[in-house]
Design a protein around this motif. Structure first.
Motif, mmCIF file in Angstrom:
data_model
loop_
_atom_site.group_PDB
_atom_site.id
_atom_site.type_symbol
_atom_site.label_atom_id
_atom_site.label_comp_id
_atom_site.label_asym_id
_atom_site.label_seq_id
_atom_site.Cartn_x
_atom_site.Cartn_y
_atom_site.Cartn_z
ATOM 1 N N UNK A 154 34.834 43.188 36.957
ATOM 2 C CA UNK A 154 34.812 44.626 36.736
ATOM 3 C C UNK A 154 33.522 45.283 37.205
ATOM 4 N N UNK A 155 32.631 44.526 37.814
ATOM 5 C CA UNK A 155 31.384 45.119 38.276
ATOM 6 C C UNK A 155 31.612 46.073 39.444
ATOM 7 N N UNK A 156 32.775 45.965 40.094
ATOM 8 C CA UNK A 156 33.054 46.833 41.243
ATOM 9 C C UNK A 156 33.234 48.292 40.823
ATOM 10 N N UNK A 157 33.452 48.518 39.529
ATOM 11 C CA UNK A 157 33.666 49.886 39.066
ATOM 12 C C UNK A 157 32.373 50.474 38.513
ATOM 13 N N UNK A 158 32.130 51.721 38.832
ATOM 14 C CA UNK A 158 31.047 52.480 38.219
ATOM 15 C C UNK A 158 31.561 53.897 37.987
ATOM 16 N N UNK A 159 30.675 54.798 37.615
ATOM 17 C CA UNK A 159 31.099 56.153 37.289
ATOM 18 C C UNK A 159 31.733 56.838 38.500
ATOM 19 N N UNK A 160 31.151 56.620 39.680
ATOM 20 C CA UNK A 160 31.653 57.300 40.879
ATOM 21 C C UNK A 160 33.017 56.751 41.299
ATOM 22 N N UNK A 161 33.131 55.419 41.434
ATOM 23 C CA UNK A 161 34.390 54.836 41.908
ATOM 24 C C UNK A 161 35.521 55.052 40.914
ATOM 25 N N UNK A 162 35.246 54.902 39.607
ATOM 26 C CA UNK A 162 36.303 55.152 38.630
ATOM 27 C C UNK A 162 36.665 56.635 38.587
ATOM 28 N N UNK A 163 35.669 57.503 38.776
ATOM 29 C CA UNK A 163 35.969 58.928 38.833
ATOM 30 C C UNK A 163 36.876 59.274 39.999
ATOM 31 N N UNK A 192 41.500 47.850 35.237
ATOM 32 C CA UNK A 192 41.465 46.547 34.576
ATOM 33 C C UNK A 192 42.167 45.462 35.386
ATOM 34 N N UNK A 193 43.256 45.834 36.062
ATOM 35 C CA UNK A 193 44.086 44.823 36.721
ATOM 36 C C UNK A 193 43.713 44.586 38.179
ATOM 37 N N UNK A 194 43.341 45.657 38.901
ATOM 38 C CA UNK A 194 43.150 45.557 40.343
ATOM 39 C C UNK A 194 42.108 44.528 40.767
ATOM 40 N N UNK A 195 40.935 44.433 40.120
ATOM 41 C CA UNK A 195 39.933 43.462 40.592
ATOM 42 C C UNK A 195 40.424 42.020 40.587
ATOM 43 N N UNK A 196 41.411 41.695 39.771
ATOM 44 C CA UNK A 196 41.939 40.332 39.746
ATOM 45 C C UNK A 196 42.956 40.089 40.865
ATOM 46 N N UNK A 197 43.348 41.142 41.563
ATOM 47 C CA UNK A 197 44.312 41.007 42.657
ATOM 48 C C UNK A 197 43.648 41.061 44.026
ATOM 49 N N UNK A 198 42.371 41.408 44.087
ATOM 50 C CA UNK A 198 41.677 41.533 45.360
ATOM 51 C C UNK A 198 41.340 40.162 45.932
ATOM 52 N N UNK A 199 41.234 40.106 47.221
ATOM 53 C CA UNK A 199 40.819 38.897 47.933
ATOM 54 C C UNK A 199 39.777 39.288 48.976
ATOM 55 N N UNK A 200 38.890 38.351 49.291
ATOM 56 C CA UNK A 200 37.897 38.584 50.329
ATOM 57 C C UNK A 200 38.005 37.505 51.372
ATOM 58 N N UNK A 225 30.674 47.536 48.865
ATOM 59 C CA UNK A 225 29.892 46.774 49.836
ATOM 60 C C UNK A 225 28.451 47.260 49.902
ATOM 61 N N UNK A 226 28.260 48.557 49.746
ATOM 62 C CA UNK A 226 26.919 49.106 49.879
ATOM 63 C C UNK A 226 26.019 48.694 48.724
ATOM 64 N N UNK A 227 26.564 48.603 47.526
ATOM 65 C CA UNK A 227 25.780 48.223 46.354
ATOM 66 C C UNK A 227 25.687 46.713 46.157
ATOM 67 N N UNK A 228 26.281 45.948 47.063
ATOM 68 C CA UNK A 228 26.208 44.502 46.940
ATOM 69 C C UNK A 228 27.005 43.936 45.782
ATOM 70 N N UNK A 229 28.068 44.641 45.369
ATOM 71 C CA UNK A 229 28.847 44.185 44.224
ATOM 72 C C UNK A 229 29.875 43.122 44.586
ATOM 73 N N UNK A 230 30.128 42.925 45.877
ATOM 74 C CA UNK A 230 31.136 41.954 46.280
ATOM 75 C C UNK A 230 30.715 40.540 45.881
#
Length: 464
Positions: free
Chosen positions: A167-176, A243-251, A153-158
């Motif tokens: 897959x834009x929701x993932x970066x080095x920090x979140x995947x780490x 790879x799979x989780x972003x396709x299961x999310x809802x807003x 939410x902070x980076x405006x990726x939603x």
């Protein structure tokens, strides 16, 4: 020769030593996930109020989890934690309604402790319970999920995710954080399985106790290849989840219409952003994203809700408090009067005729447990880890007096032999279950009928 019984402090230290690895693994897991959540929250809202909120979260989380794990070490029953949960919520409602105004700034801390403290305590208890480790892991996993949400939410990726770039929701920090959380979770589960093996071989009630304490290379442990495989599994699970989780999310649309919610590619229609009037453009920072005030807005909303719940007049608070105290007193009185009889009746009902499908070995264990209850009602209690044949030998004179030479005493000896054979894993015969059911019901009914009214009432309130 009778084996010398160890003092309680020695038993506690031995149990603490056996739990050292699971305890260290769990606290590293919890601390790492809370640290990542704190870092994301401070980057989102770097101010003193965020520090105060995170400090409050830390105190409630670590203190409650520690209390739960201490209860597990002391072998406190789960139902006592459930009772603590109910009392905390009941007393918390009374306190928030009647006395919250006197607490002042600590009101948020008290509410958070009342609402979340019992749940975190139960998680700490389950983290050291056999077979419940995965349920005790939800607290660090909750902070890991909160980290990903705050960063996204902070980076405006939603909004980019809604437009199709999943897959834009993932970066080095979140995947780490995800990879570290999965790895620490697997390490914790492996350490819990080693403790399960310890209990199976060294617990006071263990059916098969080892004669030699393994040390050095003979001690069961995970090899280097095993650790490599565990790390490979953790990495594979992390990649698969990413790879799979972003396709299961809802807003869903935000309450204030910030335009970040909406649907995606799967049949959902994204809602439109509110039109901006002349001179009312949304404020944005230098990098083009909207400033996030999640923690600040959450604190303000919580304060407003608490103020709305406070009584307008003191007399209203006193009346409501007296009603709640009366209800609490009646609930405790009913629990004291009816808890043991109801628990006994349900237990006996399940042992006689299982409420769900049970294996043959379980039916035999249930039958002998019913016999143990009957013998305890007659005055002969089973000792921890005592074989059935030994218990029956001690209870022989009592059974002769109670049953008056009934023919089924011989069948009770056969049932004891069956129970010991099954307990040591030597197999179940074709007629063993039927014999155990018949003999156990006879033993229980015979003893129960000869207790009399006073003896039956005493047996209902005797602990199982």
């Amino acid at each position: 020769m009778r084996q010398r019984r160890l003092p309680l402090w020695r038993v506690f230290l031995d149990e603490l030593k056996a739990l050292a690895r699971p305890l260290i693994a769990y606290w590293i897991f919890l601390s790492a996930m809370f640290a990542s959540f704190s870092a994301a929250a401070m980057w989102d809202s770097p101010n003193f109020e965020s520090v105060w909120v995170l400090l409050m979260f830390a105190v409630v989380t670590f203190a409650s989890v520690g209390i739960g794990q201490l209860a597990a070490l002391l072998r406190v029953r789960d139902w006592l934690v459930y009772l603590y949960w109910g009392l905390m919520w009941t007393v918390g409602v009374m306190f928030s309604i009647f006395s919250m105004a006197a607490v002042g700034p600590l009101a948020i801390f008290v509410v958070f402790w009342v609402l979340c403290g019992p749940m975190f305590t139960l998680a700490g208890l389950w983290s050291l319970r056999v077979g419940r480790a995965i349920f005790g892991s939800w607290v660090p996993l909750m902070y890991a999920s909160g980290t990903a949400i705050i960063v996204a939410e902070n980076k405006g990726k939603v909004s980019q995710w809604v437009e199709g770039d999943k897959w834009v929701v993932w970066d080095v920090f979140t995947f780490g954080v995800l990879a570290l959380g999965v790895t620490l979770l697997l390490v914790f589960l492996v350490s819990r399985e080693s403790h399960r093996l310890h209990l199976w071989r060294r617990a006071p009630n263990a059916q098969l106790k080892g004669s030699v304490i393994e040390q050095g290379a003979a001690r069961p442990r995970l090899s280097c290849l095993g650790w490599v495989m565990l790390l490979f599994m953790a990495f594979s699970l992390s990649v698969g989840t990413a790879l799979l989780a972003p396709y299961l999310w809802r807003t869903a649309p935000a309450e204030e219409g910030d335009g970040h919610g909406g649907g995606g590619e799967h049949g959902e229609e994204p809602y439109e952003q509110p039109e901006q009037g002349e001179g009312q453009q949304q404020e944005r920072s230098d990098d083009g994203r909207q400033p996030s005030k999640t923690l600040e807005e959450g604190m303000e909303n919580a304060k407003q809700q608490i103020q709305e719940q406070l009584p307008q007049e003191p007399q209203q608070g006193l009346d409501l408090l007296s009603t709640l105290l009366t209800m609490l007193f009646l609930a405790i009185l009913g629990l004291i009067i009816f808890w043991r009889p109801v628990k006994r009746l349900l237990t006996v009902r399940h042992l006689r005729d299982p409420l769900w499908k049970t294996a043959a070995t379980g039916r035999i264990e249930h039958g002998w447990r019913l016999v143990e209850i009957a013998l305890a009602d007659a005055g002969v209690r089973a000792r921890p880890g005592e074989p059935a044949v030994s218990l029956l030998k001690r209870a022989g004179p009592t059974l002769q007096r109670v049953a008056s030479g009934h023919r089924e005493i011989k069948g009770l000896h056969d049932a004891a032999l069956i129970r010991d054979r099954v307990a040591y894993g030597l197999g179940v015969g074709p007629d063993d279950v039927a014999l155990m059911d018949r003999v156990s019901r006879w033993a229980f009914d015979t003893v129960w009928e000869r207790l009399g009214d006073r003896g039956q009432l005493k047996a209902l309130y005797r602990g199982l």
